[in-house]
Design a protein around this motif. Structure first.
Motif, PDB file in Angstrom:
ATOM      1  N   PHE B  10       0.768  -1.288  -0.128  1.00 18.63           N
ATOM      2  CA  PHE B  10      -0.041  -0.047  -0.097  1.00 18.63           C
ATOM      3  C   PHE B  10       0.902   1.202   0.140  1.00 18.63           C
ATOM      4  O   PHE B  10       1.690   1.256   0.811  1.00 18.63           O
ATOM      5  N   GLU B  12      -0.006   4.550   1.280  1.00 22.60           N
ATOM      6  CA  GLU B  12      -0.832   5.381   1.932  1.00 22.60           C
ATOM      7  C   GLU B  12      -2.160   4.394   1.773  1.00 22.60           C
ATOM      8  O   GLU B  12      -2.160   3.117   1.981  1.00 22.60           O
ATOM      9  N   ASN B  13      -3.111   4.820   1.221  1.00 22.63           N
ATOM     10  CA  ASN B  13      -4.402   4.035   1.003  1.00 22.63           C
ATOM     11  C   ASN B  13      -4.297   3.548  -0.357  1.00 22.63           C
ATOM     12  O   ASN B  13      -5.496   2.811  -0.809  1.00 22.63           O
ATOM     13  N   ARG B  65       2.705   6.729   4.076  1.00 20.69           N
ATOM     14  CA  ARG B  65       3.103   5.443   4.814  1.00 20.69           C
ATOM     15  C   ARG B  65       2.806   4.254   3.896  1.00 20.69           C
ATOM     16  O   ARG B  65       1.882   4.076   3.319  1.00 20.69           O
TER      17      ARG B  65
END
Lengths: 340, 248
Positions: B10, B12-13, B65
């Motif tokens: 991933f 982030e999303n 992230r």
């Protein structure tokens, strides 16, 4: 495999109001207005109340003024470094030029501070920009080195030629008529500059600035003279520095070689790192932390620099995004665990 | 010999890799095909471990992230948490997309940087081999990497990866931006390298035609998921694959 347990991951989601767009908000309730205004209000009220709260401690009141001077420099540095792509270590030069310009205008021509400060800002910025013109084609570390040379050079020239009062500096500069005027003038300058620059970098011209930073060849290929924009960037940043310098002169009623000091080049960079580069508010926040800390650390004598350096190193190594970037993310997004 | 199972990445999303599993046997050439943003490069970063490095950098800078899930087994060991440098020591060598030549080093220096993990004897032998496989490099050994043409740079990048004595060579879009003639030449060279040196190769590419003749097994990535998998012939016979990745 990363820190989390089981087959879950942490998801970040923009809060409803942010989702609609990054900069244009559709506001439908007082709650949302509060949500948007609150952080800005905290900054404005915080700065506005600081002198009042510290009125019992004149020493710390003076620190607020110094924070503002450093903030102006730090905003300029952040703007130049993160939006124009010029890493300028010439903060000391901007302050020095602004300080000397204000002092000369005041002592030679007898102009009051209300005229010398804007004049010194403008004149100083023009002088700085013209002097930096030959270095504008330089990039990265080369520009940084050259801009670091300027304050050193200026101080040595004044010393060697014994002009502008030589090593004694220019004495007998008028002070601000009262301490409140000094404080609130500086605070107003910082707030106006922060919000104005934050607006500017979102405008078309800001896009060009960022383009110059990201890929100057592509900007050239679009038929834009990048040196003009770099010069404009330096003009804005040096105007901020000169404004700070001019205020500093009237605060201390004196202009001298120490206004070309390296502190003015280094602390703004440190503040930008701590506060978060590219946010323009971050550097102000950084100054609010670093300048008082450096005052507090005076008790430690020469250990002061050591403690200071350790704090900075820790920040760069462990939280190089900076306080403001971190806080903005926490404020604008929420996190939750989701199953994969 | 090399097996990746249930890879999920991933950003982030955004789901860049969705449950991708992939196997590569000894001395096999595996093709990974997919359009832009299908997840080819992310797959290569994940297999080579560079993704761990990217994740760390993003974390430091407060950026996206990156979440990584799945298992990669190489020679019977789970290497998912190994750093890219350790994976390289174990023989998984990535030849990165867009070549990443050291522009201010000469061709010879570039090759010698690649041989950091090799013994002197191995380095000398491999250098000889690289120069025989890519005779074009022989004439320009003293030229700076930045002044090479695209084709020369790609040969150099593959050569540099070879110098690290790979057991598994990951080629990320080796034919990017090259003329059909050079594409053909490189594809032939890749097969030759496998045949003569005995290593496994995973090669990713957008356009399958030049690569498909040399592969043993292929995967088609779409939106991060491996949608089709099969031998060379199975891919060639699949009408969807044919229209999407062979341009007819």
């Amino acid at each position: 495999m990363s820190g989390s347990k089981g087959d879950r991951r942490k998801e970040r989601i923009d809060r409803g109001i942010k989702v609609r767009s990054d900069s244009v908000y559709a506001i439908s309730s007082w709650k949302e207005i509060t949500y948007l205004i609150a952080p800005r209000l905290v900054l404005i009220l915080g700065l506005a109340l600081a002198p009042l709260l510290l009125s019992a401690a004149p020493y710390w009141q003076r620190v607020v003024s110094i924070i503002c001077v450093y903030s102006l420099l730090a905003i300029g540095f952040d703007f130049l470094a993160n939006y124009v792509g010029l890493v300028s270590l010439g903060g000391g030069f901007y302050v020095g030029v602004g300080a000397y310009a204000a002092a000369l205008l005041n002592t030679y021509f007898g102009l009051p501070p209300i005229i010398t400060i804007p004049m010194a800002t403008l004149l100083g910025a023009i002088i700085c920009t013209v002097l930096f013109l030959p270095c504008l084609p330089l990039r990265g570390v080369y520009f940084a080195i050259v801009s670091l040379m300027y304050p050193l050079l200026a101080a040595r020239i004044i010393e060697a030629l014994d002009i502008f009062g030589g090593t004694d500096g220019i004495l007998g500069v008028d002070g601000f008529s009262n301490v409140w005027l000094e404080q609130y003038f500086l605070i107003l300058c910082v707030l106006v500059m922060v919000f104005a620059l934050r607006r500017l970098v979102e405008e078309d011209i800001g896009l060009v600035f960022r383009g110059v930073k990201d890929n100057d060849q592509a900007v050239k290929a679009s038929g834009i003279n990048i040196n003009e924009f770099k010069a404009l960037g330096v003009f804005i940043a040096s105007a901020l520095g000169c404004l700070g310098g001019a205020c500093l002169t009237h605060m201390y009623m004196w202009a001298g070689l120490s206004q070309f000091a390296l502190d003015f080049s280094i602390i703004p960079i440190a503040a930008t790192v701590v506060g978060g580069g590219g946010t323009l508010v971050g550097p102000v926040l950084g100054c609010m932390i670093l300048v008082p800390v450096s005052e507090l650390l005076r008790d430690f004598g020469s250990l002061r620099i050591a403690v200071y350096s350790i704090v900075l190193t820790a920040f760069i190594v462990f939280k190089s995004e900076g306080i403001m970037t971190y806080a903005a993310r926490k404020y604008e997004q929420f996190e939750r665990w989701v199953e994969i | 010999m090399f097996e990746a199972a249930g890879l999920m990445v991933f950003y982030e999303n955004m789901l860049a890799l969705n449950n991708v599993s992939l196997q590569c046997g000894e001395n096999k050439i595996i093709g990974v095909f997919g359009a832009n943003s299908a997840g080819k490069s992310t797959l290569m970063y994940t297999l080579s471990g560079i993704i761990l490095d990217i994740r760390k950098k993003e974390e430091m800078a407060g950026g996206e992230r990156i979440t990584i899930r799945g298992r990669i087994v190489f020679e019977g060991k789970d290497i998912m948490s190994d750093k890219p440098s350790l994976r390289a020591r174990n023989g998984i060598i990535l030849c990165p997309e867009r070549r990443r030549i050291f522009p201010e080093s000469t061709v010879l220096e570039n090759l010698r940087i690649g041989s950091y993990l090799a013994t002197t004897a191995q380095a000398a032998e491999t250098l000889d081999y690289v120069l025989t496989t890519f005779p074009a490099l022989k004439r320009i050994l003293k030229r700076l990497g930045g002044f090479l043409s695209g084709g020369e740079q790609q040969m150099l990048a593959i050569g540099r990866a070879m110098m690290a004595q790979p057991k598994l060579l990951l080629l990320d879009e080796p034919l990017l931006g090259l003329s059909p003639a050079i594409q053909y030449l490189l594809a032939k060279a890749i097969k030759e390298i496998r045949d003569q040196r005995g290593m496994s190769i995973i090669v990713s590419e957008q356009y399958a035609r030049p690569i498909i003749p040399i592969i043993d097994h292929g995967y088609i990535l779409e939106n991060g998921a491996a949608v089709v998998e099969g031998s060379k012939q199975e891919l060639l016979d699949n009408p969807d694959v044919k229209s999407a990745y062979f341009g007819n």
